[in-house]
Each structure stands twice: as structure tokens, then as C-alpha cells.
Design a protein around this motif. Structure first.
Motif, PDB file in Angstrom:
ATOM      1  N   UNK A 135      35.322  40.091  45.358  1.00  0.00           N
ATOM      2  CA  UNK A 135      34.950  39.458  44.084  1.00  0.00           C
ATOM      3  C   UNK A 135      35.035  40.399  42.892  1.00  0.00           C
ATOM      4  N   UNK A 136      34.712  41.695  43.087  1.00  0.00           N
ATOM      5  CA  UNK A 136      34.786  42.632  41.955  1.00  0.00           C
ATOM      6  C   UNK A 136      36.219  43.014  41.619  1.00  0.00           C
ATOM      7  N   UNK A 137      37.167  42.674  42.493  1.00  0.00           N
ATOM      8  CA  UNK A 137      38.541  43.152  42.364  1.00  0.00           C
ATOM      9  C   UNK A 137      39.541  42.052  42.011  1.00  0.00           C
ATOM     10  N   UNK A 138      39.116  40.783  42.115  1.00  0.00           N
ATOM     11  CA  UNK A 138      40.033  39.685  41.805  1.00  0.00           C
ATOM     12  C   UNK A 138      39.907  39.276  40.346  1.00  0.00           C
ATOM     13  N   UNK A 139      41.022  38.828  39.773  1.00  0.00           N
ATOM     14  CA  UNK A 139      40.989  38.405  38.374  1.00  0.00           C
ATOM     15  C   UNK A 139      40.334  37.042  38.197  1.00  0.00           C
ATOM     16  N   UNK A 140      40.101  36.326  39.290  1.00  0.00           N
ATOM     17  CA  UNK A 140      39.418  35.030  39.216  1.00  0.00           C
ATOM     18  C   UNK A 140      37.944  35.138  39.589  1.00  0.00           C
ATOM     19  N   UNK A 141      37.517  36.257  40.162  1.00  0.00           N
ATOM     20  CA  UNK A 141      36.108  36.491  40.435  1.00  0.00           C
ATOM     21  C   UNK A 141      35.582  35.915  41.727  1.00  0.00           C
ATOM     22  N   UNK A 142      36.452  35.290  42.529  1.00  0.00           N
ATOM     23  CA  UNK A 142      35.983  34.766  43.811  1.00  0.00           C
ATOM     24  C   UNK A 142      36.124  35.812  44.904  1.00  0.00           C
ATOM     25  N   UNK A 143      35.476  35.537  46.040  1.00  0.00           N
ATOM     26  CA  UNK A 143      35.362  36.529  47.108  1.00  0.00           C
ATOM     27  C   UNK A 143      36.547  36.539  48.062  1.00  0.00           C
ATOM     28  N   UNK A 144      37.554  35.725  47.786  1.00  0.00           N
ATOM     29  CA  UNK A 144      38.709  35.667  48.671  1.00  0.00           C
ATOM     30  C   UNK A 144      39.926  35.142  47.943  1.00  0.00           C
ATOM     31  N   UNK A 145      40.971  34.875  48.715  1.00  0.00           N
ATOM     32  CA  UNK A 145      42.232  34.365  48.175  1.00  0.00           C
ATOM     33  C   UNK A 145      42.016  32.943  47.662  1.00  0.00           C
ATOM     34  N   UNK A 146      42.458  32.695  46.442  1.00  0.00           N
ATOM     35  CA  UNK A 146      42.236  31.402  45.798  1.00  0.00           C
ATOM     36  C   UNK A 146      43.539  30.606  45.778  1.00  0.00           C
ATOM     37  N   UNK A 147      43.499  29.401  46.311  1.00  0.00           N
ATOM     38  CA  UNK A 147      44.651  28.498  46.280  1.00  0.00           C
ATOM     39  C   UNK A 147      44.176  27.106  45.887  1.00  0.00           C
ATOM     40  N   UNK A 148      44.756  26.587  44.822  1.00  0.00           N
ATOM     41  CA  UNK A 148      44.368  25.252  44.381  1.00  0.00           C
ATOM     42  C   UNK A 148      42.905  25.126  44.033  1.00  0.00           C
ATOM     43  N   UNK A 149      42.321  26.198  43.543  1.00  0.00           N
ATOM     44  CA  UNK A 149      40.915  26.171  43.158  1.00  0.00           C
ATOM     45  C   UNK A 149      39.947  26.367  44.297  1.00  0.00           C
ATOM     46  N   UNK A 150      40.463  26.585  45.509  1.00  0.00           N
ATOM     47  CA  UNK A 150      39.603  26.765  46.672  1.00  0.00           C
ATOM     48  C   UNK A 150      39.863  28.137  47.306  1.00  0.00           C
ATOM     49  N   UNK A 151      38.806  28.757  47.808  1.00  0.00           N
ATOM     50  CA  UNK A 151      38.945  30.019  48.514  1.00  0.00           C
ATOM     51  C   UNK A 151      39.431  29.728  49.934  1.00  0.00           C
ATOM     52  N   UNK A 152      40.547  30.361  50.294  1.00  0.00           N
ATOM     53  CA  UNK A 152      41.172  30.125  51.598  1.00  0.00           C
ATOM     54  C   UNK A 152      40.643  31.158  52.585  1.00  0.00           C
ATOM     55  N   UNK A 153      39.943  30.684  53.574  1.00  0.00           N
ATOM     56  CA  UNK A 153      39.239  31.564  54.507  1.00  0.00           C
ATOM     57  C   UNK A 153      40.192  32.499  55.255  1.00  0.00           C
ATOM     58  N   UNK A 154      41.139  31.927  56.003  1.00  0.00           N
ATOM     59  CA  UNK A 154      41.927  32.727  56.934  1.00  0.00           C
ATOM     60  C   UNK A 154      42.889  33.677  56.231  1.00  0.00           C
TER      61      UNK A 154
END
Length: 335
Positions: A135-154
Motif C-alpha cells: 500500500x505504501x508503494x502503489x500509486x493507487x494506495x491499495x495493498x495489492x494489484x488493482x484490476x478493474x477497481x478490485x484488488x486481485x488476490x492471486x
């Protein structure tokens, strides 16, 4: 007509209490002798926010006494913690460059990795914990990979594993995944084992709730989501049985230590985890909890030092073996 005389029963004729719990409260020494829960500086883990640059010691307005620190100041702060008997720090990094995949989180020369190397060189016996999250390193602020507005777990799991490995190779003593992706403990365990880092323990943020108490942290770490929130992967505040399932899964995947976050609104969760599981248990006394005490103390509404120690005692009494807290240095000085 005779008027009957009232009979008054004097205190001397009444039965005295057999049990007098007050006997054990008569003096400070006696109270100390029979105290059931004791705080010690060795219970604390001190969080540090590390930023790029030189000679940076930037106050965090919502967390009085806490700073964004360049590496050399983080080293000095870690050294102070060690001198006060605090055995461990946990590192959060804020890079200059952020991107969609949080690439600086797992870069070998990333801000966290550099801070780990410098702190371990200065204080080899201090236990350095690497918080593993994007989360501190992404430009969107989420804790994982973001696709279509959702964080993709795998798709997030291999990036977390890379961060864990580069932090451990830099010298981190403990890896602490805080992202709340399903299966991340197992993936990180396998990644560490594959590079022969089998002795590095995992402190899992096993029960991390989607909490409003994180606000000041997000200022400190510059990690607020640009859109949406984290309710899709962090836990619902109303659930405790789910927390026990989350913890059980992390234990099954190879977690060596467990954590509940936040602490004060979740003391029942700490107690439930303590009663069910035997692994060492940490609780995170989070930024909003710290900020509330600081604000009330600065306004003269509470005796700050007394309430701080009472709060930390309550967290330990609930069942925590370790407490991640921004109060660590102040509390250690008092203890």
C-alpha cells in the motif's frame, strides 16, 4: 402506654468481613508484589516510518512525537529504542517513486531494504521486522494489484513474496505480512524456504480489521487509497469467529507468530485468539489509538502517562505477548 426503646446495633457488635481484598492494596510495594499483569520494555515493538533523502525528520501532525525519518535518523531512533530496552522495531517505507505494482516494495535497493541494512549494521542485536504490504508503494494506495477497481488476490501473492525475500536478504529478522491477501503466509513461507531462509519467522497480521483507527497512519505512510476502500480484503469489525478462522489458516500455512490489529476495540478478539492458539501473539496499538491519547493529554483532559500505561496494560492483560505501539519509547522510559 409504653413506647418501646429502639435498639441500635453498634459497629462493634456486627460481624466483620472475613475476606478483605483491600489488605493487598495498602501500599505501592504490596500492590506491586501481587500485580498479575506486568509491563516491560521487552514487550514493545516500535514502528518507524522511513523516507528517502538525507537529514529528514518530518513531524507527522496527527501523531505528535512521531516522524517521517530518513535512513540515518531511523538508525538513531532504533538505537534509542535499543538503549531503552525495546528489543524490536517494525519498518514502514515511503518511496519517492510509486507505480501500479509497487515495484519499490521489492527492489533490492528499496527504502525499506536500505534501512534494514543500516539498522542491522548499527545495532546487530536489535530485531528488525519488515512489514510486507504494497500500500505504501502503489500509486493507487491499495495493498495489492488493482484490476478493474478490485484488488486481485492471486496476482498480488508473488509480489509480496518478492518483498519478503528481499527484506530478509537485506537482514530483516522477522517478516510481517499485513496485506490480508488469502494464502500469503504459505506463499511467503515457500519463497523464503526456496532461498534457504528457513530460519526467518513470519509474524502474520492474522486478524486485521477494516478500521477507522488507521487514519493517522495513512498520513504518515502516505498510503490512503485513491479510490474505494479496503473493506474487500480487511476484516469486518463485527466478526470474531471469522478472525479465528483467519488465524487458523495462517497457522496452517506456517505462521510463527500472530497479530490482531487494531487493539483497543478488539480486546475480545485478542482474548479469543489467546485462548485458542498457543503461538506468540502480538497486538497493534494503532495510530488512531495513539493520536486520541495524545490529543486528550495535550488538552489536559487525561493524565497522559497514567492512561498510556493503563492502556498498554489492558492490551497485555487481554492476552497479547507483544505490543506494537508508538508509545514504546515513552512507556519504556517510565518503566
Amino acid at each position: 402506654m409504653k413506647v418501646g426503646r429502639r435498639r441500635f446495633i453498634s459497629a462493634s457488635t456486627m460481624a466483620h468481613p472475613v475476606h478483605r481484598p483491600r489488605r493487598l492494596r495498602r501500599s505501592p510495594v504490596l500492590r506491586e508484589m501481587v500485580r498479575e499483569t506486568r509491563l516491560d520494555p521487552g514487550d514493545f515493538i516500535y514502528p518507524l516510518f522511513v523516507v528517502e533523502g538525507r537529514d529528514v525528520r518530518r513531524p507527522i501532525t496527527s501523531m505528535p512525537g512521531i516522524f517521517n525519518l530518513s535512513v540515518e535518523h531511523a538508525v538513531a531512533e532504533a538505537r534509542q529504542a535499543k538503549s531503552l530496552g525495546v528489543p524490536s522495531v517494525i519498518l514502514f517505507g515511503i518511496p519517492d517513486h510509486k507505480d501500479a505494482l509497487g515495484s519499490q516494495a521489492y527492489a533490492r535497493d528499496g527504502i525499506v531494504q536500505r534501512a534494514i541494512r543500516e539498522i542491522k549494521a548499527a545495532e546487530p542485536d536489535l530485531q528488525v521486522i519488515a512489514d510486507v504490504c504494497l500500500c505504501e508503494f502503489t500509486d493507487h494506495g491499495h495493498c495489492g494489484v488493482l484490476e478493474g477497481g478490485h484488488v486481485v488476490n492471486d496476482a498480488t501473492l508473488p509480489l509480496l513474496a518478492q518483498m519478503a525475500v528481499t527484506c530478509a536478504q537485506a537482514g530483516a529478522d522477522i517478516i510481517a505480512p499485513s496485506d490480508m491477501m488469502d494464502g500469503r503466509v504459505g506463499v511467503i513461507r515457500r519463497a523464503l524456504d526456496e532461498v534457504r531462509l528457513t530460519d526467518i519467522p513470519i509474524l502474520s497480521y492474522a486478524a486485521k480489521y477494516a478500521s477507522g483507527y488507521y487514519g493517522p497512519f495513512r498520513e504518515a505512510a502516505q498510503s490512503a487509497p485513491k479510490s474505494g476502500d479496503r473493506r474487500g480484503y480487511q476484516m469486518d469489525p463485527g466478526n470474531v469467529r471469522e478472525a479465528l478462522r483467519e488465524v487458523a489458516l495462517d497457522v496452517e500455512e506456517g505462521a510463527d507468530m500472530l497479530m490482531v490489529k487494531p487493539a483497543l476495540a478488539y480486546l475480545d478478539v485478542i482474548r479469543a485468539v489467546r485462548e485458542r492458539f498457543d503461538l506468540p501473539l502480538a497486538a497493534y496499538n494503532v495510530s488512531g489509538e495513539y493520536a486520541m491519547l495524545k490529543a486528550a493529554g495535550q488538552n489536559g483532559w487525561i493524565d497522559y502517562e497514567r492512561v498510556m500505561l493503563e492502556t498498554l496494560t489492558g492490551i497485555k492483560r487481554a492476552g497479547a505477548d507483544l505490543i506494537i505501539t508508538y508509545h514504546a519509547l515513552e512507556a519504556a522510559k517510565l518503566l
